[in-house]
Scaffold this motif. Structure first.
Motif, short mmCIF file in Angstrom:
data_model
loop_
_atom_site.label_atom_id
_atom_site.label_comp_id
_atom_site.label_asym_id
_atom_site.label_seq_id
_atom_site.Cartn_x
_atom_site.Cartn_y
_atom_site.Cartn_z
N ASP A 96 0.82 -1.20 0.00
CA ASP A 96 0.00 0.00 0.00
C ASP A 96 0.86 1.26 0.00
N ILE A 97 0.46 2.23 -0.83
CA ILE A 97 1.18 3.49 -0.97
C ILE A 97 0.18 4.64 -1.00
N HIS A 98 0.63 5.78 -0.49
CA HIS A 98 -0.18 7.00 -0.56
C HIS A 98 0.71 8.13 -1.08
N PHE A 99 0.17 8.95 -1.97
CA PHE A 99 0.88 10.09 -2.52
C PHE A 99 0.30 11.36 -1.93
N THR A 100 1.17 12.29 -1.52
CA THR A 100 0.70 13.55 -0.97
C THR A 100 1.66 14.67 -1.37
N GLY A 101 1.08 15.86 -1.56
CA GLY A 101 1.89 17.03 -1.84
C GLY A 101 2.28 17.22 -3.29
N PHE A 102 1.58 16.57 -4.21
CA PHE A 102 1.88 16.67 -5.64
C PHE A 102 0.80 17.47 -6.35
N ARG A 103 1.18 18.09 -7.46
CA ARG A 103 0.17 18.68 -8.35
C ARG A 103 -0.69 17.55 -8.88
N LYS A 104 -1.93 17.89 -9.26
CA LYS A 104 -2.89 16.88 -9.69
C LYS A 104 -2.34 15.99 -10.81
N ALA A 105 -1.77 16.58 -11.85
CA ALA A 105 -1.27 15.81 -12.99
C ALA A 105 -0.13 14.89 -12.57
N ASP A 106 0.77 15.40 -11.71
CA ASP A 106 1.88 14.57 -11.25
C ASP A 106 1.38 13.41 -10.40
N LYS A 107 0.41 13.68 -9.54
CA LYS A 107 -0.14 12.63 -8.69
C LYS A 107 -0.82 11.56 -9.54
N GLU A 108 -1.57 11.97 -10.54
CA GLU A 108 -2.24 11.01 -11.42
C GLU A 108 -1.22 10.14 -12.16
N LEU A 110 1.86 9.39 -11.12
CA LEU A 110 2.48 8.48 -10.15
C LEU A 110 1.53 7.36 -9.75
N ILE A 111 0.26 7.67 -9.60
CA ILE A 111 -0.73 6.64 -9.27
C ILE A 111 -0.78 5.61 -10.40
N LYS A 112 -0.79 6.07 -11.63
CA LYS A 112 -0.81 5.16 -12.78
C LYS A 112 0.40 4.24 -12.77
N LEU A 113 1.59 4.80 -12.51
CA LEU A 113 2.81 3.98 -12.44
C LEU A 113 2.72 2.94 -11.33
N ALA A 114 2.21 3.37 -10.17
CA ALA A 114 2.08 2.46 -9.03
C ALA A 114 1.10 1.32 -9.35
N GLU A 115 -0.02 1.67 -9.95
CA GLU A 115 -1.01 0.65 -10.26
C GLU A 115 -0.51 -0.31 -11.34
N GLU A 116 0.30 0.17 -12.28
CA GLU A 116 0.90 -0.72 -13.28
C GLU A 116 1.80 -1.76 -12.64
N LYS A 117 2.40 -1.42 -11.50
CA LYS A 117 3.27 -2.34 -10.76
C LYS A 117 2.51 -3.12 -9.70
N LYS A 118 1.18 -3.03 -9.76
CA LYS A 118 0.28 -3.77 -8.85
C LYS A 118 0.37 -3.32 -7.40
N PHE A 159 10.94 7.05 -5.30
CA PHE A 159 9.84 6.16 -5.66
C PHE A 159 10.06 5.58 -7.06
N LEU A 160 10.49 6.40 -8.00
CA LEU A 160 10.74 5.91 -9.36
C LEU A 160 11.88 4.89 -9.36
N ASN A 161 12.91 5.12 -8.54
CA ASN A 161 13.99 4.14 -8.39
C ASN A 161 13.46 2.84 -7.79
N PHE A 162 12.58 2.96 -6.81
CA PHE A 162 11.97 1.79 -6.18
C PHE A 162 11.19 0.97 -7.20
N LEU A 163 10.42 1.63 -8.07
CA LEU A 163 9.67 0.91 -9.10
C LEU A 163 10.60 0.17 -10.05
N GLU A 164 11.73 0.78 -10.36
CA GLU A 164 12.67 0.19 -11.31
C GLU A 164 13.49 -0.94 -10.69
N THR A 165 13.91 -0.77 -9.44
CA THR A 165 14.86 -1.72 -8.85
C THR A 165 14.31 -2.55 -7.71
#
Length: 172
Positions: A96-108, A110-118, A159-165
């Motif tokens: 489980d992950i939560h995103f906070t403090g991002f502009r709407k487009a950036d948050k969307e 990041l959410i898409k990337l997270a959901e792609e990684k299940k 977070f992006l490094n975490f998704l990759e590695t």
């Protein structure tokens, strides 16, 4: 448990390194500590236990470790840690992950990337949350709540490094 941990580690990029870590804490999947390996002093890192090839009692033993003699084992460890697709009927725990403090487009994005990684995206800091990803305008209250609950906190690049590695680089 405290003191130094010395181990051979292979990351998802197939980079093999010996790490010396001043131990902080661990759970069933991760070891977290301050990396004190050659020039990386002070960097807080999180390592996946399933990517540890070998553990050593001292740095001399680690320096004598020959990867060439253990390459097949290292490759087996790496292959066994790459996520496999699970059937929808298989029971598994969520990450489980939560995103906070991002502009709407950036948050969307990041959410898409997270959901792609299940990963399971939560709308708030919850009891079972494993990760809080914070942006430039993150709520201090959410950060403090997450810290109090022992939740790992990272920024977007970590977070992006975490998704990759699969590795968490916390507290750079």
């Amino acid at each position: 448990m405290s003191g130094k941990l010395i181990f051979a580690y292979i990351n998802v990029r197939k980079e093999f390194l010996i790490h010396v870590v001043q131990y902080i804490r661990q759970d069933e999947k991760y070891i977290q500590g301050i990396n004190i390996t050659n020039g990386d002093n002070g960097q807080f890192r999180t390592y996946r236990k399933d990517r540890i090839i070998a553990k050593f009692d001292n740095e001399l033993d680690a320096n004598l470790y020959d990867l060439a003699d253990n390459l097949d084992h290292a490759i087996d460890v790496l292959e066994s840690t790459i996520p496999r697709l699970q059937s929808k009927s298989a029971a598994f725990n969520t990450f489980d992950i939560h995103f906070t403090g991002f502009r709407k487009a950036d948050k969307e994005r990041l959410i898409k990337l997270a959901e792609e990684k299940k990963l399971t995206v939560r709308q708030s800091v919850t009891l079972n949350l494993q990760l809080l990803c914070v942006g430039y305008n993150a709520s201090i209250k959410k950060i403090e709540k997450a810290q109090g609950m022992g939740i790992s906190i990272m920024n977007e690049s970590d977070f992006l490094n975490f998704l990759e590695t699969g590795e968490m680089l916390l507290g750079e």
